[in-house]
Design a protein around this motif. Structure first.
Motif, PDB file in Angstrom:
ATOM      1  N   PHE A   3     -15.219 -30.456 -67.177  1.00  0.00           N
ATOM      2  CA  PHE A   3     -14.053 -29.872 -66.529  1.00  0.00           C
ATOM      3  C   PHE A   3     -13.794 -28.445 -66.988  1.00  0.00           C
ATOM      4  CE2 PHE A   3     -13.250 -34.457 -66.114  1.00  0.00           C
ATOM      5  CZ  PHE A   3     -13.191 -34.515 -64.725  1.00  0.00           C
ATOM      6  N   SER A   4     -14.179 -28.098 -68.196  1.00  0.00           N
ATOM      7  CA  SER A   4     -13.980 -26.727 -68.672  1.00  0.00           C
ATOM      8  C   SER A   4     -14.929 -25.755 -67.973  1.00  0.00           C
ATOM      9  CB  SER A   4     -14.154 -26.647 -70.188  1.00  0.00           C
ATOM     10  OG  SER A   4     -15.494 -26.886 -70.545  1.00  0.00           O
ATOM     11  N   ARG A   5     -16.079 -26.238 -67.523  1.00  0.00           N
ATOM     12  CA  ARG A   5     -17.028 -25.398 -66.785  1.00  0.00           C
ATOM     13  C   ARG A   5     -16.716 -25.387 -65.299  1.00  0.00           C
ATOM     14  NH1 ARG A   5     -21.100 -28.526 -69.612  1.00  0.00           N
ATOM     15  NH2 ARG A   5     -21.499 -29.492 -67.617  1.00  0.00           N
ATOM     16  N   GLY A   6     -15.703 -26.075 -64.885  1.00  0.00           N
ATOM     17  CA  GLY A   6     -15.353 -26.126 -63.474  1.00  0.00           C
ATOM     18  C   GLY A   6     -16.291 -27.013 -62.675  1.00  0.00           C
ATOM     19  N   GLY A   7     -16.932 -27.967 -63.324  1.00  0.00           N
ATOM     20  CA  GLY A   7     -17.842 -28.874 -62.631  1.00  0.00           C
ATOM     21  C   GLY A   7     -19.219 -28.297 -62.378  1.00  0.00           C
ATOM     22  N   LYS A   8     -19.445 -27.064 -62.821  1.00  0.00           N
ATOM     23  CA  LYS A   8     -20.754 -26.435 -62.623  1.00  0.00           C
ATOM     24  C   LYS A   8     -21.667 -26.780 -63.787  1.00  0.00           C
ATOM     25  CE  LYS A   8     -18.661 -22.547 -60.258  1.00  0.00           C
ATOM     26  NZ  LYS A   8     -18.325 -21.137 -60.347  1.00  0.00           N
ATOM     27  N   PRO A   9     -22.954 -26.984 -63.521  1.00  0.00           N
ATOM     28  CA  PRO A   9     -23.872 -27.265 -64.626  1.00  0.00           C
ATOM     29  C   PRO A   9     -24.023 -26.045 -65.521  1.00  0.00           C
ATOM     30  CG  PRO A   9     -25.076 -27.044 -62.573  1.00  0.00           C
ATOM     31  CD  PRO A   9     -23.609 -26.986 -62.237  1.00  0.00           C
ATOM     32  N   GLU A  10     -24.261 -26.308 -66.806  1.00  0.00           N
ATOM     33  CA  GLU A  10     -24.437 -25.235 -67.781  1.00  0.00           C
ATOM     34  C   GLU A  10     -25.712 -24.466 -67.455  1.00  0.00           C
ATOM     35  OE1 GLU A  10     -25.194 -25.181 -72.466  1.00  0.00           O
ATOM     36  OE2 GLU A  10     -23.510 -26.408 -71.809  1.00  0.00           O
ATOM     37  N   ASP A  11     -25.621 -23.120 -67.437  1.00  0.00           N
ATOM     38  CA  ASP A  11     -26.775 -22.295 -67.088  1.00  0.00           C
ATOM     39  C   ASP A  11     -27.919 -22.500 -68.063  1.00  0.00           C
ATOM     40  OD1 ASP A  11     -25.499 -21.252 -64.888  1.00  0.00           O
ATOM     41  OD2 ASP A  11     -24.720 -19.520 -65.988  1.00  0.00           O
TER      42      ASP A  11
END
Length: 100
Positions: A55-63
């Motif tokens: 949730f802290s990444r906004g649901g985006k996978p870590e680069d």
């Protein structure tokens, strides 16, 4: 001695999600998936602890992780050195041919 089994992230997530639902006991889930109950509990705990990151990444996978970036920088440096070494060798070879 038994060979260690490796589980995919998808399998671990499936088992952890099943444990989080609470429909069955940890022992039942472990028996169903043929893993040790401690493993199910560990995956469940890891899922709960890692949820905040999602949730802290906004649901985006870590680069990329920092370790991957460092590893790539090392590789780039090594390739640059090799490239320069080989290009110097080609220059010397060309100079020798022209001198003949």
């Amino acid at each position: 001695m038994a060979k260690r089994r490796k589980f995919t992230g998808q399998f671990k997530a499936k088992v952890a999600l099943e444990a989080l639902r609470g429909d069955r006991t940890i022992q039942e889930i472990a028996a169903k998936h043929q893993v040790h109950p401690n493993q199910v509990s560990t995956w469940k705990r890891q899922a709960v602890e890692g949820m905040a990151d999602v949730f802290s990444r906004g649901g985006k996978p870590e680069d990329q992780t920092e370790a991957e970036v460092k590893e790539l920088h090392v590789k780039i440096g090594r390739l640059a050195v090799e490239n320069e070494f080989l290009s110097e060798g080609l220059k010397r070879r060309a100079l020798r041919r022209n001198a003949r």
